[in-house]
Scaffold this active site. Structure first.
Site, PDB file in Angstrom:
ATOM      1  N   ASN A 180       0.872  -1.178   0.000  1.00 16.14           N
ATOM      2  CA  ASN A 180       0.000   0.000   0.000  1.00 16.14           C
ATOM      3  C   ASN A 180       0.907   1.226   0.000  1.00 16.14           C
ATOM      4  O   ASN A 180       1.533   1.529   1.006  1.00 16.14           O
ATOM      5  CB  ASN A 180      -0.880  -0.043   1.261  1.00 16.14           C
ATOM      6  CG  ASN A 180      -1.703   1.223   1.429  1.00 16.14           C
ATOM      7  OD1 ASN A 180      -1.797   2.037   0.517  1.00 16.14           O
ATOM      8  ND2 ASN A 180      -2.296   1.375   2.607  1.00 16.14           N
ATOM      9  N   LYS A 209       0.025   4.250  -0.221  1.00 10.76           N
ATOM     10  CA  LYS A 209      -0.658   5.398   0.402  1.00 10.76           C
ATOM     11  C   LYS A 209      -0.501   6.655  -0.457  1.00 10.76           C
ATOM     12  O   LYS A 209      -0.507   6.560  -1.680  1.00 10.76           O
ATOM     13  CB  LYS A 209      -0.136   5.625   1.824  1.00 10.76           C
ATOM     14  CG  LYS A 209      -0.114   4.351   2.657  1.00 10.76           C
ATOM     15  CD  LYS A 209      -0.037   4.621   4.121  1.00 10.76           C
ATOM     16  CE  LYS A 209       0.160   3.317   4.868  1.00 10.76           C
ATOM     17  NZ  LYS A 209      -0.116   3.410   6.274  1.00 10.76           N
ATOM     18  N   HIS A 269      -9.609   0.603   4.911  1.00  5.97           N
ATOM     19  CA  HIS A 269      -8.340   0.846   5.617  1.00  5.97           C
ATOM     20  C   HIS A 269      -8.612   1.754   6.823  1.00  5.97           C
ATOM     21  O   HIS A 269      -9.437   2.667   6.748  1.00  5.97           O
ATOM     22  CB  HIS A 269      -7.334   1.501   4.667  1.00  5.97           C
ATOM     23  CG  HIS A 269      -5.943   1.510   5.217  1.00  5.97           C
ATOM     24  ND1 HIS A 269      -5.539   2.415   6.169  1.00  5.97           N
ATOM     25  CD2 HIS A 269      -4.885   0.695   4.977  1.00  5.97           C
ATOM     26  CE1 HIS A 269      -4.270   2.169   6.488  1.00  5.97           C
ATOM     27  NE2 HIS A 269      -3.848   1.120   5.779  1.00  5.97           N
ATOM     28  N   GLU A 292      -7.086   4.156   8.021  1.00  4.10           N
ATOM     29  CA  GLU A 292      -6.897   5.594   7.790  1.00  4.10           C
ATOM     30  C   GLU A 292      -8.148   6.198   7.162  1.00  4.10           C
ATOM     31  O   GLU A 292      -8.480   7.350   7.411  1.00  4.10           O
ATOM     32  CB  GLU A 292      -5.648   5.827   6.919  1.00  4.10           C
ATOM     33  CG  GLU A 292      -4.377   5.611   7.736  1.00  4.10           C
ATOM     34  CD  GLU A 292      -3.175   5.140   6.938  1.00  4.10           C
ATOM     35  OE1 GLU A 292      -3.180   5.240   5.696  1.00  4.10           O
ATOM     36  OE2 GLU A 292      -2.212   4.654   7.572  1.00  4.10           O
ATOM     37  N   GLU A 347      -5.403  -5.633  10.465  1.00  2.00           N
ATOM     38  CA  GLU A 347      -4.441  -4.554  10.670  1.00  2.00           C
ATOM     39  C   GLU A 347      -4.739  -3.851  11.996  1.00  2.00           C
ATOM     40  O   GLU A 347      -5.555  -2.908  12.029  1.00  2.00           O
ATOM     41  CB  GLU A 347      -4.533  -3.537   9.534  1.00  2.00           C
ATOM     42  CG  GLU A 347      -4.206  -4.102   8.170  1.00  2.00           C
ATOM     43  CD  GLU A 347      -3.598  -3.038   7.263  1.00  2.00           C
ATOM     44  OE1 GLU A 347      -2.497  -3.280   6.768  1.00  2.00           O
ATOM     45  OE2 GLU A 347      -4.200  -1.970   7.089  1.00  2.00           O
ATOM     46  N   GLY A 398       2.169   1.832  10.811  1.00  2.00           N
ATOM     47  CA  GLY A 398       3.071   2.977  10.700  1.00  2.00           C
ATOM     48  C   GLY A 398       3.753   3.348  12.001  1.00  2.00           C
ATOM     49  O   GLY A 398       4.355   4.417  12.111  1.00  2.00           O
ATOM     50  N   SER A 431       3.303  -2.555  10.280  1.00  2.00           N
ATOM     51  CA  SER A 431       4.766  -2.531  10.445  1.00  2.00           C
ATOM     52  C   SER A 431       5.441  -3.837  10.046  1.00  2.00           C
ATOM     53  O   SER A 431       6.374  -4.289  10.723  1.00  2.00           O
ATOM     54  CB  SER A 431       5.135  -2.117  11.873  1.00  2.00           C
ATOM     55  OG  SER A 431       4.638  -0.818  12.158  1.00  2.00           O
TER      56      SER A 431
HETATM   57  C1  PEP Z   1      -0.882  -0.174   5.918  1.00  2.00           C
HETATM   58  O1  PEP Z   1      -0.892   0.955   5.500  1.00  2.00           O
HETATM   59  O2  PEP Z   1      -1.799  -0.941   5.586  1.00  2.00           O
HETATM   60  C2  PEP Z   1       0.214  -0.612   6.784  1.00  2.00           C
HETATM   61  C3  PEP Z   1       0.154  -1.804   7.303  1.00  2.00           C
HETATM   62  O3  PEP Z   1       1.230   0.287   6.997  1.00  2.00           O
HETATM   63  P1  PEP Z   1       2.661  -0.018   7.715  1.00  2.00           P
HETATM   64  O4  PEP Z   1       3.207  -1.273   7.088  1.00  2.00           O
HETATM   65  O5  PEP Z   1       3.496   1.194   7.387  1.00  2.00           O
HETATM   66  O6  PEP Z   1       2.409  -0.185   9.161  1.00  2.00           O
END
Ligand code: PEP
Length: 246
Positions: A4, A6, A90, A92, A162, A168, A208
């Protein structure tokens, strides 16, 4: 294994990253690889990846055929650009754009009607985990987001667990925490669709994921894939993640 990107990368930067990944992952034939660039780069990235093994996904869609929805992107527009996948729900988008489970469910229905494979994201906050409510929260998201999605459509759906506290932040869930939550999601799917359908759904972990932790995460029996944010922006890191060794 999905990346992703973003709201990162211009068109030029996206194409350069896609070309590096195409070369680095050319020989990988035993796993599905998807990159999800921003809308502006979808078409050039899909063109750059043509003839390779990496597929393209979007990070969102609007659940209507077309119309007066300023700023939005329709499923046909995604198909037209070469997208086969879309990330939906997601955290976010839930958090910053107030997306409800009902809206996510609408998007899921429309994506599936158009043959676009959704990667449905679910996950709890740190506060909810602190209160021991992670399974209840995630199970409610799964049930509401999948409402009225028939069993036969589920082969096109991947679910990404997630935990919001891991996205992040550099704080990854332990492999055991991930496995336990994935097993709970699988049990949920089993209740909704039965054992055979539940076993066929790819449940990915996101939060992460890095080259240093992917092998242990992917070694868990219930972890079938990874949704990678930050580390997918670097070709070497993402290539190493895709080439995990459980
Ligand atoms: C994501 O944006 O779905 C995600 C898991 O980000 P990160 O790997 O940076 O934690």
């Amino acid at each position: 294994m999905a990346g992703n990107w973003k709201m990162y990368k211009t068109v030029g930067e996206s194409v350069a990253l896609a070309e590096m990944l195409k070369e680095a992952l050319a020989g990988v034939g035993d796993r599905d690889i998807v990159v999800c660039p921003p809308f502006t780069a979808l078409y050039p990235v899909a063109e750059a990846l043509k003839g390779g093994t990496i597929k393209v996904g979007a990070q969102n869609l609007y659940p209507a055929e077309e119309g007066a929805y300023t700023g939005e992107i329709s499923p046909n527009m995604l198909l037209d650009m070469g997208c086969q996948y879309v990330i939906l729900g997601h955290s976010e988008r839930r958090q910053y754009f107030q997306e409800s489970d009902q809206f996510i469910n609408d998007k899921l229905q429309v994506a599936l009607e158009h043959g676009i494979k959704p990667i449905l994201c679910v996950g709890e906050t740190l506060e909810q985990r602190g209160e021991g409510r992670q399974k209840t929260v995630v199970s409610m998201q799964v049930e509401r987001d999948l409402q009225d999605i028939p069993a036969e459509a589920m082969k096109g759906v991947a679910i990404a667990y997630e935990p919001i506290w891991a996205i992040g932040t550099g704080h990854t869930a332990t492999p055991q925490q991930a496995d336990e939550m994935h097993a709970a999601i699988r049990a949920n799917l089993c209740g909704l669709y039965g054992e055979r359908v539940a076993q066929g759904v790819c449940i990915m972990y996101g939060g992460s994921v890095k080259p240093g932790n992917v092998d242990d995460l992917m070694a868990q029996p219930e972890v079938n894939g990874a949704l990678v944010g930050g580390a997918s922006l670097d070709p070497e890191s993402f290539a190493r993640i895709v080439n995990f060794q459980p």
